[in-house]
Design an enzyme around this catalytic site. Structure first.
Site, PDB file in Angstrom:
ATOM      1  N   LYS A  69      -1.103  -9.482   2.560  1.00 55.74           N
ATOM      2  CA  LYS A  69      -0.574  -8.986   3.833  1.00 55.74           C
ATOM      3  C   LYS A  69      -1.592  -8.052   4.460  1.00 55.74           C
ATOM      4  CE  LYS A  69       2.751  -5.777   4.153  1.00 55.74           C
ATOM      5  NZ  LYS A  69       2.158  -4.760   5.086  1.00 55.74           N
ATOM      6  N   GLU A 111       7.756  -3.861  12.017  1.00 50.21           N
ATOM      7  CA  GLU A 111       8.242  -2.551  11.589  1.00 50.21           C
ATOM      8  C   GLU A 111       8.536  -1.667  12.790  1.00 50.21           C
ATOM      9  OE1 GLU A 111       7.103   1.165   8.593  1.00 50.21           O
ATOM     10  OE2 GLU A 111       5.959  -0.707   8.530  1.00 50.21           O
ATOM     11  N   ASP A 167       0.826  -1.198   0.000  1.00 53.81           N
ATOM     12  CA  ASP A 167       0.000   0.000   0.000  1.00 53.81           C
ATOM     13  C   ASP A 167       0.866   1.255   0.000  1.00 53.81           C
ATOM     14  OD1 ASP A 167       0.920  -0.123   2.595  1.00 53.81           O
ATOM     15  OD2 ASP A 167      -1.055  -0.081   3.538  1.00 53.81           O
ATOM     16  N   SER A 168       2.179   1.069   0.119  1.00 55.36           N
ATOM     17  CA  SER A 168       3.121   2.175  -0.067  1.00 55.36           C
ATOM     18  C   SER A 168       3.077   2.705  -1.489  1.00 55.36           C
ATOM     19  CB  SER A 168       4.542   1.728   0.280  1.00 55.36           C
ATOM     20  OG  SER A 168       4.878   0.526  -0.401  1.00 55.36           O
ATOM     21  N   GLU A 189      -2.295  -5.591   8.221  1.00 59.48           N
ATOM     22  CA  GLU A 189      -1.700  -4.999   9.412  1.00 59.48           C
ATOM     23  C   GLU A 189      -2.567  -5.255  10.635  1.00 59.48           C
ATOM     24  OE1 GLU A 189      -0.862  -0.871   8.862  1.00 59.48           O
ATOM     25  OE2 GLU A 189       0.284  -1.182   7.023  1.00 59.48           O
TER      26      GLU A 189
END
Length: 295
Positions: free
Chosen positions: A145, A213, A76-77, A147
């Site tokens: 993925k 992270e 999503d970066s 979060e």
């Protein structure tokens, strides 16, 4: 389940065997290996580290795959690095799916993981499953993925029980930056135990790997010892089983202040800037196109 595209012999062959042949020459190149989720676990068991990079389009994906990068993340970066948003929050499923499709079409070996964007999975396990199915069907992603820690265990369980491999992401989670008070290291002091508990919960829910992270190195090392699934660090020290970076950061395409955890391996911005200037200068001087470029 049948893929929507024809698979090469290398892809359908068992890991490490390559396509069937009558007899291999002694100096034949090593067969192409398609990385699967269980191969990452096997690498952890052998103490062999692996590399992961973001990728959003064909040529970066092909280059990183050729370089031997084991995992490519359609992150999503892309919100920041493709669509010029300030954060990862605005990017949508409909924007990410074409990027993931391009990456999955472009690789022969790497495992392609697609990020589930903000708002596409948090509401319920059912929402998460429907979103993940789109990435698997429409983009041919190999895994997704998401979060979150313990609170996301029902989503992870729903996806894995439905046949979708899940990479978890704990510690600092960019989609929750406003709730976390900005970009801050997570897991210091008494909070360290929660990071370990979240990783264990993700493994128990069925995740095949977990990204950490901006977690202190000693905490990440403890997590890596506490779970049997691979850990992937970004700002989490040297003891993780793998490492991940945003490729524009790692190779110097993005300029400006970099996070502490970024090591820049190239200055692609400088290379492209000079190349563009040289091209413009040739055009303005009337030296391009030359005779060799003209029919």
């Amino acid at each position: 389940m049948t893929s929507g595209r024809a698979m090469s012999p290398e892809e359908t062959a068992p890991y490490g065997t390559g396509p069937a042949r009558a007899e291999s020459a002694p100096d034949a190149p090593a067969p192409i290996k398609r990385i699967r989720t269980h191969h990452l676990r096997e690498m952890k068991q052998r103490g062999e580290k692996f590399a992961m990079l973001t990728a959003y389009e064909q040529y970066a994906a092909q280059t990183f795959d050729e370089a031997g990068i084991e995992v490519l993340l359609v992150g999503d970066s892309a919100s920041n690095n493709v669509f010029a948003n300030e954060t990862s929050l605005p990017v949508t499923v409909d924007e990410l799916i074409p990027l993931a499709r391009a990456v999955s079409r472009s690789v022969r070996r790497a495992l392609v993981v697609a990020d589930l964007p903000f708002g596409s999975y948090q509401a319920s396990p059912e929402q998460a499953y429907l979103t993940a199915v789109r990435f698997m069907k429409e983009a041919n992603a190999h895994a997704v993925k998401l979060e979150g820690g313990i609170e996301m265990a029902p989503q992870v369980r729903k996806l894995t029980e439905g046949g979708i491999p899940v990479m978890a992401h704990i510690g600092f989670t960019p989609q929750s930056e406003h709730n976390l008070g900005g970009y801050r290291v997570q897991g210091r002091g008494e909070a360290a135990a929660r990071v370990v508990a979240e990783a264990v919960a993700m493994e128990q829910a069925g995740a095949f790997a977990v990204v950490m992270e901006m977690v202190p190195g000693d905490v990440a090392a403890e997590v890596t010892k506490s779970v049997s699934i691979p850990t992937i660090g970004i700002g989490a020290g040297l003891d993780c089983d793998g490492q991940v970076l945003v490729w524009q950061d790692a190779f110097g395409l993005r300029t400006g202040r970099m996070p502490r955890f970024v090591k820049q391996y190239a200055d692609l911005h400088g290379v492209l800037l000079q190349a563009a200037r040289d091209y413009a200068a040739d055009v303005k001087a009337g030296t391009f196109p030359g005779p060799e470029h003209t029919f």
